[in-house]
Write a protein that holds these residues in place. Structure first.
Motif, short mmCIF file in Angstrom:
data_model
loop_
_atom_site.label_atom_id
_atom_site.label_comp_id
_atom_site.label_asym_id
_atom_site.label_seq_id
_atom_site.Cartn_x
_atom_site.Cartn_y
_atom_site.Cartn_z
N MET A 39 -43.07 -19.80 -47.75
CA MET A 39 -42.51 -20.62 -46.67
C MET A 39 -41.03 -20.31 -46.53
SD MET A 39 -42.55 -24.74 -46.14
CE MET A 39 -41.26 -25.04 -47.35
N SER A 40 -40.62 -19.91 -45.35
CA SER A 40 -39.23 -19.53 -45.11
C SER A 40 -38.39 -20.76 -44.80
CB SER A 40 -39.15 -18.54 -43.95
OG SER A 40 -39.49 -19.19 -42.74
N ASP A 86 -36.77 -21.07 -42.09
CA ASP A 86 -37.09 -21.39 -40.69
C ASP A 86 -38.34 -22.27 -40.60
OD1 ASP A 86 -34.91 -20.03 -39.72
OD2 ASP A 86 -36.03 -18.20 -39.23
N ASP A 87 -39.34 -21.97 -41.45
CA ASP A 87 -40.55 -22.79 -41.48
C ASP A 87 -40.20 -24.23 -41.85
OD1 ASP A 87 -42.26 -20.67 -40.88
OD2 ASP A 87 -42.48 -20.11 -42.99
N TYR A 88 -39.34 -24.37 -42.85
CA TYR A 88 -38.93 -25.69 -43.31
C TYR A 88 -38.22 -26.46 -42.20
CZ TYR A 88 -35.82 -29.04 -45.63
OH TYR A 88 -35.11 -30.17 -45.98
N GLY A 142 -38.45 -25.91 -39.06
CA GLY A 142 -39.41 -26.18 -38.01
C GLY A 142 -40.25 -27.42 -38.31
N LEU A 143 -40.62 -27.59 -39.56
CA LEU A 143 -41.34 -28.80 -39.97
C LEU A 143 -40.51 -30.05 -39.70
CD1 LEU A 143 -43.08 -28.10 -43.41
CD2 LEU A 143 -44.18 -28.66 -41.24
N ARG A 149 -43.93 -24.46 -50.74
CA ARG A 149 -43.84 -23.01 -50.94
C ARG A 149 -44.88 -22.53 -51.94
NH1 ARG A 149 -41.96 -19.74 -54.60
NH2 ARG A 149 -41.01 -21.41 -55.83
N CYS A 181 -48.37 -22.73 -50.41
CA CYS A 181 -48.62 -21.63 -49.47
C CYS A 181 -48.96 -20.34 -50.23
CB CYS A 181 -47.41 -21.40 -48.57
SG CYS A 181 -47.20 -22.69 -47.31
N ASP A 238 -48.36 -31.27 -43.45
CA ASP A 238 -47.35 -30.22 -43.53
C ASP A 238 -48.01 -28.84 -43.53
OD1 ASP A 238 -45.07 -31.78 -43.51
OD2 ASP A 238 -44.88 -31.87 -45.68
N LEU A 283 -47.96 -25.59 -40.94
CA LEU A 283 -47.56 -24.27 -41.41
C LEU A 283 -48.67 -23.23 -41.22
CD1 LEU A 283 -45.76 -25.33 -44.71
CD2 LEU A 283 -44.66 -24.32 -42.69
#
Length: 316
Positions: free
Chosen positions: A1-2, A4-6, A8-9, A69, A72, A92, A96
């Motif tokens: 999980m990047s 940016d993903d975080y 975005g959440l 992370r 994932c 979450d 993702l």
């Protein structure tokens, strides 16, 4: 999980919460439990009871970002069938995109907060049957601690029984995790002797108006062959907190996986927080054990079939 993903959440949670329902409706569901061989399910429902420790790290699961992370990574490994978790974590991971083609089991009763005076009061404070149906999940898991010295157990048993019946009415799996328990110096402890586990299994498998869709989730203890003869229900082995040497844990799992009725592993902290923090390697080790078990069972089944065929030829 990047990162940016975080972020975005965070934005979706604040500004577009309807995206959760959309993600649930669009998710590709995995094949049903009954169509699979040995299962490997990653568990992540401990934080909802205030249990954040893993091994010698008392706040290992304190960071949701780090936990996601690790989840994932684990869910992306070959051989992982699905997830067992509470709504917050499931949602979450839905956002993702980590639950495509996976089984998802919703954790239901998280009210017995660890260390609380009301710990045996395992109320259903997370998923219920209606929300499991609405979110397109594959079943519900319930903790069933049988506290011999705590009257709150009666309510837990009654609620578990009612929920098992409800889930079965929709052909959904009820995953029951029973423990024979009591307080020792104020702390809830489980009887992990073969006798204690067998007693808990008999109570757990007798709950509800039908056991047609009930699965058991039990710890790996001594005398597992004797323990498994206590039930005809499909049974998954729980991993527990990684306190011992990993190789000893894996050896105990490997031995138990070969027993009749054992259908796989439900493991959380032991795979998500291994001592070397190599989540992928830990998950791959567990998946390889399951693959060997499936192959060994197929080999034994073939040998038995050949033996029976041979006997038939001789007797004609």
């Amino acid at each position: 999980m990047s990162e940016d993903d975080y972020r975005g959440l965070l934005d979706i949670r604040a500004h577009a919460p309807w995206r959760i329902a959309e993600a649930a409706a669009a998710r590709r569901r995995g094949s049903p439990l009954k169509e699979r061989g040995q299962l490997l399910i990653i568990a992540a429902d401990h934080p909802a009871r205030g249990v954040l420790g893993a091994g010698n790290r008392p706040f290992a699961m304190g960071s949701r970002v780090d936990l996601l992370r690790r989840l994932c990574v684990a869910l992306a490994r070959p051989g992982v069938d699905g997830l067992l978790a509470t709504p917050d974590i499931v949602e979450d991971l839905l956002l993702l995109g980590a639950l495509e083609d996976k089984l998802v089991i919703g954790s239901m009763n998280r009210g017995g907060v660890h260390g609380a005076a009301f710990e045996f009061d395992d109320r259903f404070t997370a998923y219920d049957t209606a929300s499991i149906l609405r979110m397109g999940l594959d079943g519900g898991k319930m903790l069933c601690r049988i506290g011999l010295d705590d009257p709150a157990t009666a309510t837990t048993l009654e609620t578990c029984a009612r929920t098992i019946t409800e889930l079965a009415g929709h052909s959904l799996v009820a995953m029951v995790e029973p423990f024979w328990s009591r307080r020792v110096n104020g702390t809830v402890t489980h009887d992990l002797s073969a006798e204690g586990v067998i007693r808990s299994m008999h109570v757990g498998q007798g709950l509800g108006a039908t056991s047609a869709h009930t699965w058991l989730k039990i710890p790996v203890v001594v005398e597992m062959e004797r323990v498994m003869r206590a039930t005809t229900l499909p049974t998954l082995l729980l991993g527990g907190d990684p306190t011992g040497a990993p190789q000893e844990t894996y050896a105990a799992w490997r031995d138990a996986l070969g027993l009749p009725g054992v259908r796989g592993l439900v493991v959380g902290r032991a795979l998500l927080y291994p001592s070397d923090d190599d989540v992928a390697a830990a998950v791959d080790t567990a998946a390889a054990m399951l693959e060997v078990t499936v192959s060994e069972r197929a080999r034994r089944h073939g040998a038995e079939a050949s033996h029976l065929d041979g006997s038939g030829e001789e007797n004609r």
